[in-house]
Design a protein around this motif. Structure first.
Motif, PDB file in Angstrom:
ATOM      1  N   TYR A 258     -33.671 101.986  55.019  1.00 55.94           N
ATOM      2  CA  TYR A 258     -34.711 102.295  54.039  1.00 55.94           C
ATOM      3  C   TYR A 258     -34.550 101.381  52.835  1.00 55.94           C
ATOM      4  O   TYR A 258     -33.808 101.680  51.909  1.00 55.94           O
ATOM      5  CB  TYR A 258     -34.650 103.774  53.641  1.00 55.94           C
ATOM      6  N   ASP A 259     -35.242 100.234  52.876  1.00 51.90           N
ATOM      7  CA  ASP A 259     -34.942  99.209  51.882  1.00 51.90           C
ATOM      8  C   ASP A 259     -35.647  99.424  50.544  1.00 51.90           C
ATOM      9  O   ASP A 259     -35.542  98.598  49.655  1.00 51.90           O
ATOM     10  CB  ASP A 259     -35.196  97.801  52.442  1.00 51.90           C
ATOM     11  N   ASN A 260     -36.378 100.533  50.402  1.00 54.59           N
ATOM     12  CA  ASN A 260     -36.914 100.857  49.077  1.00 54.59           C
ATOM     13  C   ASN A 260     -35.852 101.495  48.188  1.00 54.59           C
ATOM     14  O   ASN A 260     -36.066 101.689  47.009  1.00 54.59           O
ATOM     15  CB  ASN A 260     -38.089 101.816  49.187  1.00 54.59           C
ATOM     16  N   LEU A 261     -34.734 101.836  48.816  1.00 53.85           N
ATOM     17  CA  LEU A 261     -33.636 102.403  48.035  1.00 53.85           C
ATOM     18  C   LEU A 261     -32.708 101.284  47.576  1.00 53.85           C
ATOM     19  O   LEU A 261     -32.710 100.201  48.145  1.00 53.85           O
ATOM     20  CB  LEU A 261     -32.849 103.396  48.891  1.00 53.85           C
ATOM     21  N   THR A 262     -31.909 101.574  46.574  1.00 53.07           N
ATOM     22  CA  THR A 262     -30.872 100.614  46.198  1.00 53.07           C
ATOM     23  C   THR A 262     -29.679 100.818  47.124  1.00 53.07           C
ATOM     24  O   THR A 262     -29.587 101.837  47.812  1.00 53.07           O
ATOM     25  CB  THR A 262     -30.410 100.834  44.755  1.00 53.07           C
TER      26      THR A 262
ATOM     27  N   GLU B  32     -27.969 103.998  46.349  1.00 47.26           N
ATOM     28  CA  GLU B  32     -28.660 105.192  46.829  1.00 47.26           C
ATOM     29  C   GLU B  32     -28.523 105.348  48.338  1.00 47.26           C
ATOM     30  O   GLU B  32     -28.263 106.441  48.845  1.00 47.26           O
ATOM     31  CB  GLU B  32     -30.147 105.126  46.432  1.00 47.26           C
ATOM     32  N   TYR B  33     -28.696 104.235  49.062  1.00 43.82           N
ATOM     33  CA  TYR B  33     -28.636 104.319  50.527  1.00 43.82           C
ATOM     34  C   TYR B  33     -27.238 104.702  50.997  1.00 43.82           C
ATOM     35  O   TYR B  33     -27.067 105.556  51.856  1.00 43.82           O
ATOM     36  CB  TYR B  33     -29.065 102.994  51.159  1.00 43.82           C
TER      37      TYR B  33
ATOM     38  N   ARG C 234     -32.928  97.276  44.530  1.00 44.18           N
ATOM     39  CA  ARG C 234     -33.494  97.664  45.820  1.00 44.18           C
ATOM     40  C   ARG C 234     -33.077  96.714  46.940  1.00 44.18           C
ATOM     41  O   ARG C 234     -33.079  95.495  46.758  1.00 44.18           O
ATOM     42  CB  ARG C 234     -35.020  97.631  45.744  1.00 44.18           C
TER      43      ARG C 234
END
Lengths: 269, 546
Positions: free
Chosen positions: A96-100, A103-104, A139
């Motif tokens: 999920y590359d919209n997360l940093t 976060e991931y 991100r």
């Protein structure tokens, strides 16, 4: 077929594993025992069923026949707890590359039972070691391919798994990072972790694995250490052994054809 | 590949390009490929019901622009107060064209693939940049043409030839102005901000465009009674700062023979500013191309965002550690995924506007006092329409392939994932919208409606779980491609849920006539929620064999 006996414990056991995809037989009967501390180089031509085997063991694919036991537990019994001890680096590099990265990694760490602070702290230290501390809170969509791959590798190791499945893990990594990863893998194996490494890059497989499994047409056609394979097949490199065992010998002819077509276009212009 | 009409027209100017040292054949090749790609892109204006397989979305979207262009007609037809009327016409036109320019054409202006593909081939820089410029101009011409064609014809018949000629000349100037202005905005943003920030800004413009089209459509459909054009226009100095007003001035000057100084100045601005901005643009292009590289590199900020409120919510609404994990994950995706926001946020805007549309049409025939003593607060049920769209969209993501993580993780109770995601939606999207509308409603209808608002909220919770069960049953959140978002099989269910929302508003309305009925109704809803959430998404499951 040579079975390598070690004093170590059996961690994976596949028996008569078959798999059909819409009438198409992808696996035609795979029997395989994997012991603790082994680094398995899992190779085979495109479409031989490598990824399918790995995906079955991870519970990503359903509907197989035969039995799959991991840590002496039949994975078909529905208890997902065995996954707690498994790490996975998928080949496509999808995350999920919209997360940093922070976060991931915190998210995946928590999925494997780490608490939030613990996961974040461990992730930040690993990120630093891989030289990504400057983008920890950026991100992932802004990352290069190699940086993404590092994040995936960290995500697979964060919870200290006992078996690690790696599908083309060196994709996009620079030579220095490749050396680090190879070293990590051999050290982890010495610690008693089991590594299941599938790749198309033969010289890497040749160097890091202590057991090589060659899959073709949905079954195991060779199994043993690199030395074993070499003695048996009288060829110099793993690449040559691979070509011989999969019955491929037209590479010269195909290359000749391609070169002549390329020249043709040049002549016409 | 298609041989485009625009290219055939361009062929007539081949000599002109050649004299400027441009390889016309190469440029034509580049344009042909680019126009083909344009056809396959889905424009934002179609966002609401896009189906990606159908061919030539672009032509169809031009049809839609023609439809939106009809909005201009009343302003052209009525009266001769040109500076006012044409000011509005150009205001609308500039807004629409600018928005679609930014939302759909950013990909062309900001295309960095161009660099690796074209710059490595033996093509001169000049040819490449002229090709880019011509491409943008073709797009702008088509868009403006579609938007203004019908108003032009109407203008020709009602206002005469001279009017139409001024209109055409001004449209050309406006087109140039918009192209250059958009580029200048990008140059400005790229100069001072990172590429990621620019992507965010483009995303917000896209959302704004979608909202304004939906809301604008609703308002225009009801606003014809408001259109009374005897507003008198008195010039103020700050009007100079509003470009649409400039475009009204030449009409006053030529058609009404108003030779005042202001009209002359404004008319000169119409002519000079676009030309001037082209020169500025030409000067800045090299630095623009350099800054475009920013889009490639990872120049985002590296600061950790604090999420204190999130922590509080997590503790408040989630029980297990796993549920908290997914709550946080879903909240982040809802907030950060651009494509998701583009699909979902416009409908949130609708959720805000819908309840008020009914109030407006009521108040146009009744007084405010009558409104506040009425029971029209039940229209707040229309807020619940957003549940339908958002819960459906929760299964899609542009990173849908990353969903492997759900299966490789040691999770025995997969229901926790959906529970957490639905809760994140309620907390992060529904409650803010509902809260906002509620506050305005309390202001209109007094605090006595608070029990009713609680009823609406309880209904919303129930509709959320029902919608999930009917549409997304056991599909992992963020695990499918947006390409499948317009699956026709859900249409029937969509109508069913809209029907349920309407019924719930009706039931609520009837309950209010029964004394204390509302409290009994509240208890019933509460119990229904408890049972259905437990039943559909149990917190404990037995491990089942495959």
């Amino acid at each position: 077929m040579i079975i390598i006996e070690t004093s170590q414990q059996k961690v994976i056991s596949l028996k008569k594993l078959t798999m059909n995809y819409g009438g198409n037989r992808v696996l035609t009967g795979v029997d395989l025992d994997v012991y603790q501390g082994q680094i398995i180089g899992y190779i085979g031509p495109n479409g031989a069923g490598k990824s399918t085997t790995v995906k079955i063991m991870l519970g990503l694919v359903d509907g197989y026949r035969g039995s799959v036991e991991i840590f002496d537990q039949d994975i078909a019994n529905g208890d997902q707890a065995y996954k707690q001890r498994i790490g996975y680096v998928p080949e496509g590099g999808d995350l999920y590359d919209n997360l940093t990265a922070c976060e991931y990694l915190t998210f995946t760490g928590r999925l494997y039972g780490l608490n939030e602070q613990e996961a974040e702290y461990k992730a930040s230290r690993l990120i630093e070691k891989f030289g990504l501390e400057d983008v920890f809170h950026t991100r992932i969509s802004a990352y290069s391919k190699g940086m993404k791959q590092k994040v995936l590798i960290i995500a697979s190791l964060l919870h200290d798994p006992d078996i690690i499945f790696l599908d083309e893990p060196l994709n996009g990594l620079d030579a220095n990072s490749v050396m680090i990863i190879k070293e990590i893998l051999s050290q982890l194996a010495e610690e008693g972790k089991t590594i299941f490494y599938s790749s198309h890059i033969m010289d890497v497989v040749e160097k890091i694995s202590n057991r090589i499994i060659l899959l073709a047409d949905g079954k195991v056609i060779a199994d043993g250490s690199f030395e074993d394979l070499r003695q048996k097949n009288k060829e110099g490199t793993l690449e040559e052994i691979f070509n011989q065992l999969t019955g491929f010998n037209q590479h010269k002819q195909i290359a000749d054809d391609i070169v002549s077509i390329v020249k043709e276009v040049e002549g016409d212009a | 590949m298609h041989n485009f009409l625009s290219l055939k027209i361009l062929d007539k100017c081949e000599r002109m390009f050649s004299t400027f040292g441009i390889d016309y054949n190469l440029m034509r090749q580049i344009l042909q490929v680019k126009l083909t790609m344009d056809q396959r892109r889905v424009p934002t204006i179609f966002n609401q019901n896009a189906k990606q397989e159908t061919k030539n979305q672009f032509l169809k979207s031009l049809g839609l622009y023609a439809l939106y262009g009809l909005i201009l007609i009343p302003f052209i037809v009525f009266g001769e107060n040109y500076i006012f009327q044409m000011g509005i016409v150009f205001g609308i036109a500039m807004f629409m064209l600018m928005m679609s320019m930014i939302s759909d054409f950013s990909t062309v202006l900001l295309d960095i693939r161009d660099k690796t593909i074209l710059d490595t081939k033996p093509i001169s820089d000049k040819t490449v940049s002229v090709a880019k410029m011509v491409h943008v101009c073709i797009y702008m011409t088509q868009l403006t043409g579609a938007f203004a064609l019908i108003p032009l014809v109407v203008g020709l018949f009602t206002q005469g030839i001279l009017f139409t000629l001024i209109f055409i000349v001004e449209l050309v100037l406006m087109g140039l102005f918009i192209v250059v202005l958009t580029a200048l905005i990008y140059i400005f943003i790229l100069r001072f901000f990172s590429g990621e920030r620019l992507k965010d800004i483009i995303n917000y413009v896209q959302i704004l465009l979608s909202i304004s089209i939906i809301v604008g459509y609703q308002i225009v459909a009801r606003s014809f009674e408001f259109v009374e054009l005897d507003v008198s226009f008195t010039f103020q100095w700050w009007h100079v700062l509003i470009p649409p007003i400039w475009f009204g001035a030449p009409y006053e000057l030529i058609l009404n023979q108003q030779l005042s100084n202001t009209n002359i100045v404004l008319s000169l601005l119409v002519l000079l500013i676009p030309i001037l901005s082209i020169f500025i643009y030409a000067r800045l292009v090299p630095s623009f191309e350099r800054n475009l590289q920013k889009l490639l590199n990872n120049s985002g900020t590296n600061k950790k965002k604090r999420m204190r409120i999130n922590q509080v919510w997590q503790r408040l609404v989630c029980r297990s550690e796993l549920e908290k994990t997914f709550f946080q994950f879903s909240s982040l995706i809802l907030k950060q995924e651009r494509e998701f926001k583009l699909k979902v946020y416009p409908s949130l805007g609708m959720g805000i506007v819908f309840p008020f549309i009914f109030l407006f049409s009521y108040i146009s025939t009744n007084s405010f006092e009558e409104l506040s003593s009425s029971k029209l607060y039940v229209t707040i049920h229309f807020c619940n329409l957003i549940i339908l769209t958002v819960v459906h969209m929760l299964r899609y993501s542009s990173n849908y392939k990353a969903a492997w993580i759900y299966q490789t993780a040691p999770i025995n109770n997969k229901f926790v994932i959906y529970r957490a995601t639905l809760k994140a939606f309620l907390v992060k999207l529904y409650i803010p919208i509902f809260g906002l509308v509620s506050i305005i409603f309390i202001a209109i209808f007094s605090y006595q409606i608070i029990p009713d608002l609680i009823i609406v909220f309880l209904t919303a919770l129930l509709i959320t779980i029902i919608t999930y069960r009917l549409i997304n049953n056991k599909v992992y959140p963020f695990s499918e491609s947006f390409a499948f978002a317009q699956d026709s099989s859900t249409t029937a269910i969509t109508f069913l849920i809209m029907f349920i929302i309407a019924i719930s508003a009706g039931v609520h309305f009837m309950i209010t006539t029964i004394p204390f009925g509302i409290y009994a109704y509240g208890v019933i809803l509460f119990v229904a929620n408890l049972i259905s959430w437990k039943k559909i998404l149990p917190t404990k499951v037995a491990i089942s064999k495959r």
